[in-house]
Design an enzyme around this catalytic site. Structure first.
Site: not given
Lengths: 328, 328
Positions: A53, A56, A214
């Site tokens: 995802g 980051h 997250h």
């Protein structure tokens, strides 16, 4: 939500466009923003591919280049990339020596990288799971893969650059992951652009101890403590988990989550280093900065990798990526 | 106040201890934390010394090393270093070829560096004032010196490394400063540890347009706009101020203030680059990251330096500091 953006739908693509434009000497973008790749491939070298995802950064796109990754597949924010992204990346950067996927242990990532690996030939995988905070979590069975992933990518990337073959690279990656432990603390939540509000609520004097990248819950919500007290507990969790192995030379990596300035990170590094060294760890390599972030979350994680000589030499080997560069 | 710290009185010294420990291969700390210095001096080279209030890390300590500064003097947070710090630094790093002070244009900094220069022999100074936002400000007569200072330090540092003499270095520094313009926008305030609360109040949908790196007021308080709209106005201010000079090759530097993640900085870079290139600027060098920060402030600044060939070659020259490293 206070962010520099034009539309929540285009945050990722606009940011990727800027990223690749700023580093066009070493990087290129795949069609439809499916991946970021190393501009100049090295024929005969095993290709290293990671992804996950977005949110980051600089992980993973900022770690593409000489001595690290050949490609990185960015999913939407905090969302796994799709198998077609990894397949497109394989097609673009595999020069015939095979590919190693480096995957953080989240269910979506593991599933989608698995699917891409099954549809390709000559792919092996390393799954990182360095986070000692919790077993099983919001998006994970087993332990989460967090900042230690960077250490795996650097060391395996150097070995690949030097010509190591695929099975040995996979074994090395598993070995580095096995020598690495991390844990993080959040002082504030992050805000996902598409959500528009903080991922979790947290009081003015609270911290999330053992937070995931997250914003997943950690071990507990606690009152904010001193840097030394926080470092004591994080280091104890890491040393406790390493057990007998927590002696001798190590890499200490203090990682910011995106909203914490370097002054605080170096202060945490100072605390953590003293604590580790009291327990017999010898810090011979260091990295301090915001490399594996959670958007704008304030907080940091501490990662310790127990080093052997091979790993140390590979850590020191030349690297030229957007976020990590030395020796060239 | 949510920060990683043990005591507001020791934030700076603990952070400096961690900083120098993490970079002990290239840096050493002066007595009483008066300065951070390059470990290995180069006899016969003009010594470059900078400094200023802390809270802007990695500026200036993170820019000490081969090809940039020889020493940096950290004041308390947002407070000028004292003349005895600069005198101690001169004594430690002047190898006989003289010293150049690089000073951001704030009254306290200018006064204290002036005092140290008068008490030393063979010292010249470059005062940076790249911020086009406002003339005169909370702590400044004339324009403020902000992120462009890094560009001056890099280019002059490379020339010093190559053996340029003191008067030519001063002229080069003034020339780089004269070719450089910056402007910043804040989305949140910073919080000075000793104050314990935000430096200024700002609404949930407001931005400070033209903010200074200590949270000083800019041109106006405004409603938060899109990244493109913000970049349009910042770039117009820079191009308008450069006038006829805003054509041809340039370095575009998008700088985060500490609380803004790299995803947003690259998005702003993407916007700014397109806007500048429409007006005839050709972006041939780029830097994106949090280098001249304001503690934990969310926001960013845009810096443009119009490059000639000599400046470009010096920008590209090898550098090895904690925060900026290439070519070695």
């Amino acid at each position: 939500m206070k962010k520099f953006l034009n539309s929540v739908d285009t945050v990722l693509t606009e940011s990727l466009d800027g990223f690749v434009a700023a580093h066009s000497d070493i990087l290129a973008l795949g069609d439809e923003h499916k991946f970021v790749r190393r501009k100049a491939l090295k024929p005969g070298k095993v290709a290293l591919i990671s992804g996950g995802g977005s949110g980051h950064e600089p992980l993973h796109g900022g770690l593409v280049g000489h001595g690290m990754l050949d490609a990185a597949c960015p999913g939407q924010v905090f969302t796994s990339p799709t198998p077609d992204q990894m397949l497109a990346a394989v097609q673009a950067v595999d020069t015939g020596a095979g590919c190693l996927f480096i995957v953080k242990n989240y269910e979506g990532d593991v599933m989608n990288f698995d699917m891409a690996a099954e549809m390709s030939e000559g792919v092996l995988q390393v799954v990182t799971n360095d986070d000692v905070a919790v077993e099983n979590s919001s998006y994970t069975t087993g332990r989460r893969g967090v900042a230690g992933t960077l250490v795996v990518e650097k060391i395996v990337g150097a070995a690949a650059e030097q010509g190591m073959a695929l099975p040995e690279l996979k074994a090395l990656g598993d070995r580095v992951n096995g020598a690495t432990r991390s844990m993080g603390v959040a002082l504030t939540s992050c805000t996902v652009p598409a959500a528009g509000r903080p991922t979790f609520e947290i009081g003015d004097n609270e911290m999330e101890f053992g937070v995931g990248i997250h914003g997943e819950p950690g071990r507990r919500r606690d009152a904010l403590k001193s840097a030394d007290a926080i470092a004591e507990e994080v280091c104890a969790a890491i040393v406790g988990d390493l057990g007998e192995r927590a002696k001798g030379p190590a890499l200490l990596f203090v990682n910011g989550f995106g909203g914490t300035p370097s002054m605080e990170l170096y202060l945490m590094y100072n605390s953590a280093r003293k604590i580790f060294e009291r327990s017999g760890v010898r810090v011979i390599r260091s990295l301090v900065g915001s490399y594996v972030t959670s958007l704008d979350m304030a907080g940091c994680s501490i990662t310790l990798t127990m080093l052997d000589n091979e790993m140390t030499v590979l850590w020191d080997a030349p690297v030229h990526t957007a976020a990590l560069r030395w020796g060239m």
